[in-house]
Design a protein around this motif. Structure first.
Motif, PDB file in Angstrom:
ATOM      1  N   ALA A   1      63.401  17.558  16.460  1.00 22.31           N
ATOM      2  CA  ALA A   1      64.074  18.745  17.590  1.00 22.31           C
ATOM      3  C   ALA A   1      63.597  19.833  18.246  1.00 22.31           C
ATOM      4  N   LYS A   2      62.988  21.322  17.088  1.00 26.46           N
ATOM      5  CA  LYS A   2      62.530  21.828  17.812  1.00 26.46           C
ATOM      6  C   LYS A   2      60.840  21.984  18.124  1.00 26.46           C
ATOM      7  N   PHE A   3      60.259  20.882  17.975  1.00 32.33           N
ATOM      8  CA  PHE A   3      59.051  20.793  19.051  1.00 32.33           C
ATOM      9  C   PHE A   3      59.050  20.188  20.009  1.00 32.33           C
ATOM     10  N   HIS A   4      60.474  20.025  20.356  1.00 30.17           N
ATOM     11  CA  HIS A   4      60.853  19.350  21.566  1.00 30.17           C
ATOM     12  C   HIS A   4      60.925  20.859  22.339  1.00 30.17           C
ATOM     13  N   ARG A   5      61.975  21.741  21.630  1.00 26.02           N
ATOM     14  CA  ARG A   5      62.229  22.824  22.428  1.00 26.02           C
ATOM     15  C   ARG A   5      61.193  24.027  22.971  1.00 26.02           C
ATOM     16  N   HIS A   6      59.846  23.391  21.950  1.00 30.88           N
ATOM     17  CA  HIS A   6      58.482  24.919  21.861  1.00 30.88           C
ATOM     18  C   HIS A   6      58.075  24.607  22.788  1.00 30.88           C
ATOM     19  N   GLY A   7      57.993  23.638  23.363  1.00 36.77           N
ATOM     20  CA  GLY A   7      57.180  22.488  24.145  1.00 36.77           C
ATOM     21  C   GLY A   7      56.530  22.025  24.344  1.00 36.77           C
ATOM     22  N   LEU A   8      56.644  20.490  22.994  1.00 31.53           N
ATOM     23  CA  LEU A   8      56.256  19.884  23.352  1.00 31.53           C
ATOM     24  C   LEU A   8      56.753  18.619  23.833  1.00 31.53           C
ATOM     25  N   GLY A   9      55.987  17.931  24.637  1.00 31.91           N
ATOM     26  CA  GLY A   9      56.084  16.550  25.397  1.00 31.91           C
ATOM     27  C   GLY A   9      55.150  15.220  25.438  1.00 31.91           C
ATOM     28  N   PHE A  10      55.745  14.178  25.772  1.00 33.85           N
ATOM     29  CA  PHE A  10      54.862  12.975  25.563  1.00 33.85           C
ATOM     30  C   PHE A  10      55.307  11.943  26.864  1.00 33.85           C
ATOM     31  N   PRO A  11      53.543  11.693  27.205  1.00 34.56           N
ATOM     32  CA  PRO A  11      52.971  11.469  26.952  1.00 34.56           C
ATOM     33  C   PRO A  11      52.015  12.869  26.331  1.00 34.56           C
ATOM     34  N   PRO A  12      51.536  13.267  25.061  1.00 34.04           N
ATOM     35  CA  PRO A  12      51.075  14.223  24.648  1.00 34.04           C
ATOM     36  C   PRO A  12      49.515  14.489  25.844  1.00 34.04           C
ATOM     37  N   SER A  13      49.375  15.935  26.130  1.00 43.70           N
ATOM     38  CA  SER A  13      48.323  16.441  26.527  1.00 43.70           C
ATOM     39  C   SER A  13      46.914  15.981  25.679  1.00 43.70           C
ATOM     40  N   ARG A  14      45.731  15.541  26.116  1.00 43.98           N
ATOM     41  CA  ARG A  14      43.793  15.754  25.575  1.00 43.98           C
ATOM     42  C   ARG A  14      44.254  16.975  24.519  1.00 43.98           C
ATOM     43  N   PHE A  15      44.755  17.871  25.116  1.00 39.43           N
ATOM     44  CA  PHE A  15      44.598  19.468  24.383  1.00 39.43           C
ATOM     45  C   PHE A  15      45.455  19.001  22.878  1.00 39.43           C
ATOM     46  N   MET A  16      46.475  19.038  23.116  1.00 42.32           N
ATOM     47  CA  MET A  16      47.281  18.022  21.333  1.00 42.32           C
ATOM     48  C   MET A  16      46.512  17.091  20.969  1.00 42.32           C
ATOM     49  N   ARG A  17      46.037  16.693  21.542  1.00 40.77           N
ATOM     50  CA  ARG A  17      44.797  15.384  21.132  1.00 40.77           C
ATOM     51  C   ARG A  17      43.890  16.003  20.440  1.00 40.77           C
ATOM     52  N   ALA A  18      43.073  16.742  20.905  1.00 41.25           N
ATOM     53  CA  ALA A  18      42.453  17.074  20.612  1.00 41.25           C
ATOM     54  C   ALA A  18      42.768  18.395  19.543  1.00 41.25           C
ATOM     55  N   LEU A  19      43.695  18.729  18.940  1.00 34.54           N
ATOM     56  CA  LEU A  19      44.346  19.996  17.878  1.00 34.54           C
ATOM     57  C   LEU A  19      44.465  19.026  16.706  1.00 34.54           C
ATOM     58  N   CYS A  20      45.162  17.994  17.060  1.00 29.67           N
ATOM     59  CA  CYS A  20      45.127  17.144  15.910  1.00 29.67           C
ATOM     60  C   CYS A  20      44.002  16.133  15.017  1.00 29.67           C
ATOM     61  N   HIS A  21      42.717  16.189  16.236  1.00 33.97           N
ATOM     62  CA  HIS A  21      42.175  15.360  15.889  1.00 33.97           C
ATOM     63  C   HIS A  21      41.132  16.719  14.846  1.00 33.97           C
ATOM     64  N   HIS A  22      40.749  17.822  15.836  1.00 31.29           N
ATOM     65  CA  HIS A  22      40.273  18.958  14.954  1.00 31.29           C
ATOM     66  C   HIS A  22      41.215  19.080  13.184  1.00 31.29           C
ATOM     67  N   TYR A  23      41.583  19.220  13.237  1.00 28.90           N
ATOM     68  CA  TYR A  23      42.362  19.687  12.395  1.00 28.90           C
ATOM     69  C   TYR A  23      43.018  18.231  10.599  1.00 28.90           C
ATOM     70  N   GLY A  24      42.634  17.312  11.776  1.00 23.97           N
ATOM     71  CA  GLY A  24      42.769  16.154  11.300  1.00 23.97           C
ATOM     72  C   GLY A  24      44.759  16.164  10.424  1.00 23.97           C
ATOM     73  N   VAL A  25      45.285  15.750  11.364  1.00 18.61           N
ATOM     74  CA  VAL A  25      46.371  16.396  10.783  1.00 18.61           C
ATOM     75  C   VAL A  25      47.489  15.596  11.823  1.00 18.61           C
ATOM     76  N   GLU A  26      48.897  14.631  11.591  1.00 15.01           N
ATOM     77  CA  GLU A  26      49.615  14.112  11.868  1.00 15.01           C
ATOM     78  C   GLU A  26      50.513  15.503  12.617  1.00 15.01           C
ATOM     79  N   LEU A  27      51.689  14.653  13.145  1.00 16.88           N
ATOM     80  CA  LEU A  27      52.203  15.397  14.093  1.00 16.88           C
ATOM     81  C   LEU A  27      53.320  16.193  13.513  1.00 16.88           C
ATOM     82  N   GLN A  28      54.060  15.378  12.113  1.00 11.27           N
ATOM     83  CA  GLN A  28      54.652  16.290  11.681  1.00 11.27           C
ATOM     84  C   GLN A  28      54.245  17.940  10.642  1.00 11.27           C
ATOM     85  N   HIS A  29      52.824  17.159  10.601  1.00  2.58           N
ATOM     86  CA  HIS A  29      52.268  18.303   9.753  1.00  2.58           C
ATOM     87  C   HIS A  29      51.900  20.181  10.727  1.00  2.58           C
ATOM     88  N   PHE A  30      52.303  20.020  11.942  1.00  5.95           N
ATOM     89  CA  PHE A  30      52.601  21.237  12.262  1.00  5.95           C
ATOM     90  C   PHE A  30      53.890  22.263  12.384  1.00  5.95           C
TER      91      PHE A  30
END
Lengths: 244, 94
Positions: A79-108
Motif C-alpha cells: 500500500a505504501k508504494f502506491h501512496r508514494h507514487g507508484l502506479g500501473f501500468p508502470p512507466s518505462r523509468f520504473m521498468r528500467a530501474l527494476c532491470h538495472h538493479y536486477g530487483v523485483e517490485l517487493q525489493h524496493f
C-alpha cells in the motif's frame, strides 16, 4: 551508576570494528490487506479499478497466505508504494530501474519509491523532459538494507524493502546539485500491507521471492564518463531550480 | 524547491509519477485532449490541501503544512517558473 565515558567509547569502538555477520532472512509478516482496504486505496485514487479487463487488477492475499504466493501473472506490491507514487501500468523509468538493479517490485523500500517518484516529477514537471537515466546514475546509488537481528554485529537480509536509493555524496558534493530530499524514517507496519497486483503484460519482473543478501557492484555504477559532459546543461537547470 | 513541494504538486494534480501516462507532466495543460488528461490523472476530484499535506508528511520528513501545498507548481500550471528550456530529447518515454 553511570559508565565512564572512556569505557563507553572503548566499547563502542570495539563494537564498530566487529565484522557484521548475516543471520537467516527476516520472515514475511502476514498481510493485513483485505478487499475492503484495497477498495479504499482505489477510492483514494491510488489503485486502478479492480476490473479493467477480464483479469482482476489487484487481489487481497488469502487468509492462509502467511507469505506471498501470488497467482501467475501477479506480483507483490505494498500500500505504501502506491501512496508514494507508484502506479500501473508502470512507466518505462520504473521498468528500467527494476532491470538495472536486477530487483523485483517487493525489493524496493518505501523511501526508494519516494525518491524515484520525486525524481520523475522533477524531470517531467520542472525540467521538461522524461526521467533522465544518466542524471539518475549521476545522482543516486543503490544500497542494500539489512535488518538488525537483535544481536550486536549480526544483521538479517530482508525479503522486502532491501533496495535503498541514496544520493551520492563525496568529494563532488553531488547533493548540492539536487533538491533537498529529507525522507521520513517512520514506515511502521508497511511490510504487513502487501497484496497481489496484476503484472500487466509482464512489464515488471515476475515475483520469485528471491533474497538479495549482498549488494551487487553495479548498484553503485555512475554515468559512463563520455556521457558526463551531456549532463552539464541539465545540472545547470537543476541549480536554477534549486535557487528558485 | 524541495522534495516536499514537488510531491505536493504531484498529489495536487492527482497523478502517480511512476505510472505510464500519455502525457508528460509538463504537457498537461490547455490544448491537449481531455481523454489524454483523464488517462494521466487518477481522479478528477481535487484533494483538500490538508489531505495533500498529509500525503507529503507520510513520505517526507518535517511538518509540511497545508498552506505550502503546490507552492512550487509544475509546468504548465499558473505560477510555474520558466527558467528551464525543455530537454525533450533525453530520457525515457513513459
Amino acid at each position: 551508576m553511570h559508565a565512564h565515558p572512556r569505557a563507553v567509547a572503548k566499547l563502542l569502538s570495539f563494537l564498530l570494528k566487529m565484522p557484521v555477520r548475516l543471520n537467516a532472512a527476516d520472515d514475511w509478516r502476514p498481510s493485513l490487506m483485505t478487499e475492503r482496504r484495497l477498495l479504499e486505496l482505489k477510492m483514494e485514487g491510488l489503485l486502478r479499478p479492480r476490473t479493467l479487463s477480464s483479469r482482476l487488477e489487484w487481489i487481497a492475499p488469502a487468509v492462509d497466505h502467511r507469505e506471498p504466493r501470488p497467482p501467475r501473472g501477479y506480483m507483490v506490491s505494498f500500500a505504501k508504494f502506491h501512496r508514494h507514487g507508484l502506479g500501473f501500468p508502470p512507466s518505462r523509468f520504473m521498468r528500467a530501474l527494476c532491470h538495472h538493479y536486477g530487483v523485483e517490485l517487493q525489493h524496493f523500500s518505501p523511501n526508494a519509491i519516494t525518491v524515484v517518484a520525486v525524481f520523475a516529477a522533477v524531470c517531467e514537471g520542472y525540467l521538461r523532459m522524461m526521467p533522465h537515466w544518466d542524471l539518475w546514475l549521476h545522482l543516486y546509488r543503490g544500497e542494500l538494507f539489512h535488518a538488525p537481528s537483535g544481536t550486536t554485529g549480526v544483521r538479517k537480509p530482508v525479503q522486502a524493502g532491501c533496495l535503498n536509493l541514496v544520493l551520492k555524496t563525496g568529494k563532488s558534493e553531488k547533493p548540492r546539485e539536487y533538491i533537498p530530499v529529507g525522507l521520513t524514517s517512520n514506515h511502521a507496519g508497511w511490510n504487513s500491507q502487501w497484496f497481489y497486483l496484476r503484472n500487466n503484460d509482464d512489464l515488471l519482473p515476475a515475483y520469485t521471492g528471491c533474497l538479495i543478501s549482498e549488494r551487487p557492484d553495479h548498484w553503485r555504477y555512475g554515468v559512463v564518463q563520455t556521457h558526463q559532459p551531456r549532463l552539464d546543461p541539465i545540472l545547470d537547470a537543476l541549480r536554477k531550480l534549486r535557487r528558485a | 524547491m524541495t522534495a516536499a513541494l514537488v510531491l505536493s504538486a504531484v498529489h495536487h494534480r492527482r497523478i502517480l509519477p511512476l505510472m505510464s501516462r500519455p502525457l508528460r507532466m509538463d504537457e498537461m495543460g490547455p490544448g491537449v485532449s481531455s481523454r489524454d488528461l483523464e488517462a494521466c490523472r487518477m481522479s478528477n476530484e481535487a484533494l483538500t490541501d490538508e489531505e495533500v499535506a498529509a500525503r507529503v508528511r507520510a513520505a517526507i520528513a518535517g511538518d509540511f503544512k497545508p498552506e505550502h501545498v503546490n507552492g512550487f507548481p509544475m509546468r504548465p500550471d499558473k505560477g510555474s517558473i520558466d527558467q528551464v528550456s525543455p530537454f525533450s530529447t533525453y530520457g525515457f518515454d513513459s
